[in-house]
Scaffold this active site. Sequence first.
Site, PDB file in Angstrom:
ATOM      1  N   LYS A 160       0.837  -1.217   0.000  1.00  0.00           N
ATOM      2  CA  LYS A 160       0.000   0.000   0.000  1.00  0.00           C
ATOM      3  C   LYS A 160       0.865   1.257   0.000  1.00  0.00           C
ATOM      4  O   LYS A 160       0.627   2.176  -0.787  1.00  0.00           O
ATOM      5  CB  LYS A 160      -0.886  -0.003   1.257  1.00  0.00           C
ATOM      6  N   ASN A 161       1.870   1.272   0.894  1.00  0.00           N
ATOM      7  CA  ASN A 161       2.610   2.516   1.079  1.00  0.00           C
ATOM      8  C   ASN A 161       3.627   2.786  -0.029  1.00  0.00           C
ATOM      9  O   ASN A 161       4.269   3.843  -0.044  1.00  0.00           O
ATOM     10  CB  ASN A 161       3.269   2.536   2.461  1.00  0.00           C
TER      11      ASN A 161
ATOM     12  N   CYS B 213      -4.911   7.104   9.950  1.00  0.00           N
ATOM     13  CA  CYS B 213      -5.013   6.561  11.300  1.00  0.00           C
ATOM     14  C   CYS B 213      -4.562   7.600  12.319  1.00  0.00           C
ATOM     15  O   CYS B 213      -3.603   8.339  12.089  1.00  0.00           O
ATOM     16  CB  CYS B 213      -4.153   5.308  11.421  1.00  0.00           C
TER      17      CYS B 213
ATOM     18  N   ARG C  38       0.196  14.297  13.310  1.00  0.00           N
ATOM     19  CA  ARG C  38       0.952  13.910  12.106  1.00  0.00           C
ATOM     20  C   ARG C  38       1.044  15.129  11.199  1.00  0.00           C
ATOM     21  O   ARG C  38       0.401  15.195  10.147  1.00  0.00           O
ATOM     22  CB  ARG C  38       0.268  12.727  11.403  1.00  0.00           C
TER      23      ARG C  38
ATOM     24  N   ASP D 283       4.598  -0.087  11.949  1.00  0.00           N
ATOM     25  CA  ASP D 283       3.347  -0.694  11.480  1.00  0.00           C
ATOM     26  C   ASP D 283       3.188  -2.157  11.875  1.00  0.00           C
ATOM     27  O   ASP D 283       2.185  -2.780  11.511  1.00  0.00           O
ATOM     28  CB  ASP D 283       3.245  -0.557   9.947  1.00  0.00           C
TER      29      ASP D 283
ATOM     30  N   ARG E 157      -8.289  -1.425   4.165  1.00  0.00           N
ATOM     31  CA  ARG E 157      -7.507  -0.270   3.709  1.00  0.00           C
ATOM     32  C   ARG E 157      -6.097  -0.710   3.336  1.00  0.00           C
ATOM     33  O   ARG E 157      -5.453  -0.063   2.513  1.00  0.00           O
ATOM     34  CB  ARG E 157      -7.397   0.785   4.815  1.00  0.00           C
TER      35      ARG E 157
HETATM   36  N1  EPU Z   1       6.500  14.121  11.154  1.00  0.00           N
HETATM   37  C1  EPU Z   1       6.681  15.455  11.473  1.00  0.00           C
HETATM   38  N2  EPU Z   1       6.596  16.377  10.461  1.00  0.00           N
HETATM   39  C2  EPU Z   1       6.350  16.040   9.172  1.00  0.00           C
HETATM   40  C3  EPU Z   1       6.170  14.678   8.862  1.00  0.00           C
HETATM   41  C4  EPU Z   1       6.251  13.735   9.874  1.00  0.00           C
HETATM   42  O1  EPU Z   1       6.916  15.780  12.627  1.00  0.00           O
HETATM   43  O2  EPU Z   1       6.280  16.928   8.318  1.00  0.00           O
HETATM   44  C5  EPU Z   1       6.599  13.098  12.211  1.00  0.00           C
HETATM   45  C6  EPU Z   1       5.293  12.321  12.366  1.00  0.00           C
HETATM   46  O3  EPU Z   1       4.408  12.972  13.225  1.00  0.00           O
HETATM   47  C7  EPU Z   1       5.775  10.986  12.907  1.00  0.00           C
HETATM   48  C8  EPU Z   1       7.148  10.828  12.265  1.00  0.00           C
HETATM   49  O4  EPU Z   1       7.555  12.123  11.825  1.00  0.00           O
HETATM   50  O5  EPU Z   1       5.910  11.050  14.307  1.00  0.00           O
HETATM   51  C9  EPU Z   1       7.176   9.876  11.066  1.00  0.00           C
HETATM   52  O6  EPU Z   1       6.159  10.257  10.151  1.00  0.00           O
HETATM   53  P1  EPU Z   1       6.230   9.925   8.593  1.00  0.00           P
HETATM   54  O7  EPU Z   1       6.066  11.205   7.855  1.00  0.00           O
HETATM   55  O8  EPU Z   1       7.421   9.096   8.285  1.00  0.00           O
HETATM   56  O9  EPU Z   1       4.932   9.038   8.411  1.00  0.00           O
HETATM   57  P2  EPU Z   1       3.984   9.086   7.175  1.00  0.00           P
HETATM   58  O10 EPU Z   1       4.797   9.322   5.966  1.00  0.00           O
HETATM   59  O11 EPU Z   1       2.836   9.955   7.468  1.00  0.00           O
HETATM   60  C10 EPU Z   1       4.129   6.593   6.443  1.00  0.00           C
HETATM   61  C11 EPU Z   1       3.134   5.480   6.301  1.00  0.00           C
HETATM   62  C12 EPU Z   1       2.744   4.952   7.663  1.00  0.00           C
HETATM   63  C13 EPU Z   1       3.993   4.482   8.382  1.00  0.00           C
HETATM   64  C14 EPU Z   1       5.001   5.646   8.473  1.00  0.00           C
HETATM   65  C15 EPU Z   1       6.313   5.258   9.117  1.00  0.00           C
HETATM   66  C16 EPU Z   1       1.937   6.069   4.290  1.00  0.00           C
HETATM   67  C17 EPU Z   1       0.669   6.496   3.656  1.00  0.00           C
HETATM   68  N3  EPU Z   1       1.953   5.973   5.613  1.00  0.00           N
HETATM   69  O12 EPU Z   1       3.441   7.601   7.162  1.00  0.00           O
HETATM   70  O13 EPU Z   1       1.890   3.838   7.429  1.00  0.00           O
HETATM   71  O14 EPU Z   1       3.662   4.057   9.678  1.00  0.00           O
HETATM   72  O15 EPU Z   1       5.275   6.150   7.146  1.00  0.00           O
HETATM   73  O16 EPU Z   1       6.896   4.209   8.432  1.00  0.00           O
HETATM   74  O17 EPU Z   1       2.899   5.783   3.599  1.00  0.00           O
HETATM   75  C18 EPU Z   1       0.109   2.370   7.839  1.00  0.00           C
HETATM   76  O18 EPU Z   1       0.328   1.901   6.705  1.00  0.00           O
HETATM   77  O19 EPU Z   1      -0.698   1.836   8.648  1.00  0.00           O
HETATM   78  C19 EPU Z   1       0.819   3.578   8.244  1.00  0.00           C
HETATM   79  C20 EPU Z   1       0.467   4.307   9.303  1.00  0.00           C
END
Ligand code: EPU
Length: 497
Positions: free
Chosen positions: A37-38, A139, A144, A345, A436
């Site tokens: 998915k990601n 989620c 975030r 995850d 999802r």
């Molecule tokens: N963060 C910030 N500022 C930003 C972006 C992130 O402070 O601008 C913080 C977040 O709050 C978090 C940490 O950095 O504490 C990591 O966040 P990241 O941006 O890496 O997460 P994401 O890109 O929103 C993706 C996956 C998640 C997975 C995470 C970590 C997608 C759509 N989502 O989220 O997947 O847990 O990377 O590997 O790609 C899931 O599939 O269930 C899921 C939650």
Amino acid sequence: RCEEPRSAVGRAVRDEETWRIVGGRPLRGRVRVGGAKNAALPMLAATLLLDGSTELRRVPDLTDTRLMVSLLRGIGANVTQTPGSVTVDPQTSPRGTVVEPAPDLVGGMRGAVSLLGPLVGRASLRGGGIIRLGPVGGCDLGPRPIDRHLAGLEVLGATIARTAAGVELRVERLRGATIDLAAPPAPGLPSVPTVTGTMNLLCAAAAADGTSRLRGAAREPEVVALGRLLVAAGARIDGLGSDEISVTGVRSLSGVSGAHPAAAVPGDRIEAATWLIAAAATGGRIVVDGAVPEELHAVTELLKRTGAIVSTCGRGVHRAIRLIGPTQAAAFRAVSGPFPGLPTDVMPQLAALASVADGESRLTDRVFPNRTAHFFPFTRLAAVVERGCETTRIAGGALSPADVTAPDLRAAAGLLIAALTVSGPSDWHGSELLRRGYERPLRKLRGLGANVERVDQMGNRPGPSSERGGWRLDESRRILRGSRSNPSEIPACPAVA
Ligand code: EPU
């Protein structure tokens, strides 16, 4: 102080469909994971940046990928699909076009944020444009923000304004720059690389004049998969898989043929980990096909410490992971972190394993501060969970049948595993959330010998399962029934006054 996420304290939404699970049987057999998915979501989004059609293969049929297809169509792309493949022709748009992905769909999933980099890059390639993005959903794992995405795009030359409806980015031609993604995060947030932030900046930098350096970049395999697709389209990128990526922008990027290896979405390492943990928790024996064993090293090493026997079999792309679960898993210590660390995850799935392990396990999530708050529903199955700010302790023991409702996607998988360990019937509510991120989970569970039956709210068996296979698109608004936008998603944008 630890904050309880809203969904874990009573906002979880009940599906119309309940799964009645009679556990206590070891999972046995062979299962093939779908595309990740990601990786699929940003790869689909990135097609907007390319001239002409791109065919992506092994796109999983998930609620979130259907939503992404609807978003792409909503902003003018032609999308066609056959089972497992999606072809996107982004169509041309004139200079100065204003693009606003449908806010109700954007509010339905976090992955919608991956549209930002491709749309900004596309505007740059076409001489300018305006992008409006509403608050993204997903989620509820604590705050975030997308401040680092926005700060990076600003360094590349986008002008950013927060509006009542979200964020607006004005783009002329982007200029390559050095972007420090490792900048200290907002107070209370962990200092880890941002995965979708890195992907957005890769896409934007590929369409900028000159060279950009992304320092503190995420190393996740999904970032590498997106980067390879961009390289196949003509982008010049070095350092994928490391924490410093160099991108030299080009004037145009071409569509990618489905025959190109980079057009295949990689196998889902989180799905693979979920099946492996489920087999370990139930004392089963399984073979998982379609994932790359090296990407699961942190998970398989941990499972070995609990007593599982893990090995790889097959060769090349046919390699598979084989696991023989322990009769009684040993307690363990798990600390999640960025790749190659243990993925956040899989923490709820590990919470299920901890709940039946021999002794007290300790789980710490270093990526999302509120991830472990979602372990709360495990207590309904009589798991003993004590949540501290940093570390959650789970005392293992026999679980009891219960009626459980999942608060988020991965907790749905964790609660499902917990129910699979219990001999009596448990009613599990979480199929909409599970779909999802997991393709045809019911079919796969039954293929592994699980006793799972769908029942409606009256306890009757409903009509045929929706897992007949094949894409059913344009259903996003129906799918979004019951899903919600997360107010904590409203982008924090400290770079803008
Ligand atoms: N963060 C910030 N500022 C930003 C972006 C992130 O402070 O601008 C913080 C977040 O709050 C978090 C940490 O950095 O504490 C990591 O966040 P990241 O941006 O890496 O997460 P994401 O890109 O929103 C993706 C996956 C998640 C997975 C995470 C970590 C997608 C759509 N989502 O989220 O997947 O847990 O990377 O590997 O790609 C899931 O599939 O269930 C899921 C939650």
